[in-house]
Design a protein around this motif. Structure first.
Motif, PDB file in Angstrom:
ATOM      1  N   ARG A  23       0.830  -1.209   0.000  1.00  0.00           N
ATOM      2  CA  ARG A  23       0.000   0.000   0.000  1.00  0.00           C
ATOM      3  C   ARG A  23       0.868   1.264   0.000  1.00  0.00           C
ATOM      4  O   ARG A  23       0.613   2.205  -0.750  1.00  0.00           O
ATOM      5  CB  ARG A  23      -0.927   0.016   1.213  1.00  0.00           C
ATOM      6  N   ARG A  26       2.458   1.820  -3.392  1.00  0.00           N
ATOM      7  CA  ARG A  26       1.427   2.191  -4.371  1.00  0.00           C
ATOM      8  C   ARG A  26       1.045   3.656  -4.206  1.00  0.00           C
ATOM      9  O   ARG A  26       1.002   4.420  -5.179  1.00  0.00           O
ATOM     10  CB  ARG A  26       0.192   1.300  -4.220  1.00  0.00           C
ATOM     11  N   VAL A  27       0.811   4.066  -2.961  1.00  0.00           N
ATOM     12  CA  VAL A  27       0.408   5.447  -2.679  1.00  0.00           C
ATOM     13  C   VAL A  27       1.542   6.415  -3.026  1.00  0.00           C
ATOM     14  O   VAL A  27       1.309   7.476  -3.611  1.00  0.00           O
ATOM     15  CB  VAL A  27      -0.051   5.592  -1.210  1.00  0.00           C
ATOM     16  N   THR A  32      -3.752   4.436  -7.952  1.00  0.00           N
ATOM     17  CA  THR A  32      -4.934   3.884  -7.303  1.00  0.00           C
ATOM     18  C   THR A  32      -4.831   2.364  -7.354  1.00  0.00           C
ATOM     19  O   THR A  32      -3.987   1.810  -8.067  1.00  0.00           O
ATOM     20  CB  THR A  32      -6.216   4.320  -8.042  1.00  0.00           C
ATOM     21  N   GLN A  33      -5.690   1.699  -6.624  1.00  0.00           N
ATOM     22  CA  GLN A  33      -5.718   0.242  -6.692  1.00  0.00           C
ATOM     23  C   GLN A  33      -6.037  -0.211  -8.114  1.00  0.00           C
ATOM     24  O   GLN A  33      -5.444  -1.165  -8.611  1.00  0.00           O
ATOM     25  CB  GLN A  33      -6.741  -0.331  -5.703  1.00  0.00           C
ATOM     26  N   ARG A  34      -6.950   0.469  -8.766  1.00  0.00           N
ATOM     27  CA  ARG A  34      -7.315   0.135 -10.147  1.00  0.00           C
ATOM     28  C   ARG A  34      -6.114   0.293 -11.076  1.00  0.00           C
ATOM     29  O   ARG A  34      -5.841  -0.571 -11.901  1.00  0.00           O
ATOM     30  CB  ARG A  34      -8.477   1.018 -10.612  1.00  0.00           C
ATOM     31  N   ARG A  44      -8.673  -5.325  -9.654  1.00  0.00           N
ATOM     32  CA  ARG A  44      -8.650  -4.344  -8.581  1.00  0.00           C
ATOM     33  C   ARG A  44      -9.081  -5.003  -7.282  1.00  0.00           C
ATOM     34  O   ARG A  44      -8.569  -4.700  -6.206  1.00  0.00           O
ATOM     35  CB  ARG A  44      -9.576  -3.150  -8.905  1.00  0.00           C
TER      36      ARG A  44
END
Length: 160
Positions: A23, A26-27, A32-34, A44
């Motif tokens: 996480r 990614r951030v 985004t998760q998508r 996703r």
């Protein structure tokens, strides 16, 4: 392959670390998760489930995320510990008591129905199929093994 995390037990250290790293990276990359899911070719829902701890994910998932997020292998490095936790959490997976490999023991071939619960019978069936497929692909005649030989098919009436 993704595996569901048991809901009754508290998440363990390696799984928590893996989720946090995923996480956080990614951030930091502004994804985004998508967006991450599209880049790693997973859904996703999978990304969300792994980040939330509902699933363990997979080694392939960790490798792809490392590649896309540029984490220098941090997620893949955590994966062996996560996989060990996954095996411990799912009592059906992995050997209960390791047995030494017996390479010299040959199981005799059986004809007819085999017990699908017997790992030896399953391995024998797979070996037989591989051998037959190899013979068909290579155009080789059947072996001289009388138990494996079949009588030639009778020609159809219109082929005589």
């Amino acid at each position: 392959m993704e595996h569901t995390s048991p809901s009754s037990s508290a998440p363990s250290a390696a799984s928590q670390r893996f989720r946090w790293e995923l996480r956080n990276c990614r951030v930091q990359r502004g994804l985004t998760q998508r967006a991450l899911a599209d880049l790693v070719r997973f859904s996703r829902e999978t990304v969300a489930a792994v980040e939330s701890g509902r699933r363990f994910g997979s080694h392939e998932f960790a490798l792809r995320c490392d590649d896309v997020l540029g984490t220098d292998g941090r997620l893949a490095a955590l994966w062996p510990q996560v996989a060990a936790e996954q095996l411990a959490a799912d009592g059906r997976r992995g050997p209960r008591a390791p047995e030494p490999a017996r390479l010299d023991r040959r199981v005799p071939r059986q004809r007819g129905r085999r017990d699908a619960r017997d790992p030896g019978a399953v391995v024998d069936a797979i070996d037989e199929l591989r051998e037959l497929i190899g013979q068909v692909l290579n155009g080789q005649p059947e072996t001289d093994d009388p138990e494996r030989r079949h009588p030639p098919a009778e020609p159809l009436d219109n082929q005589r």
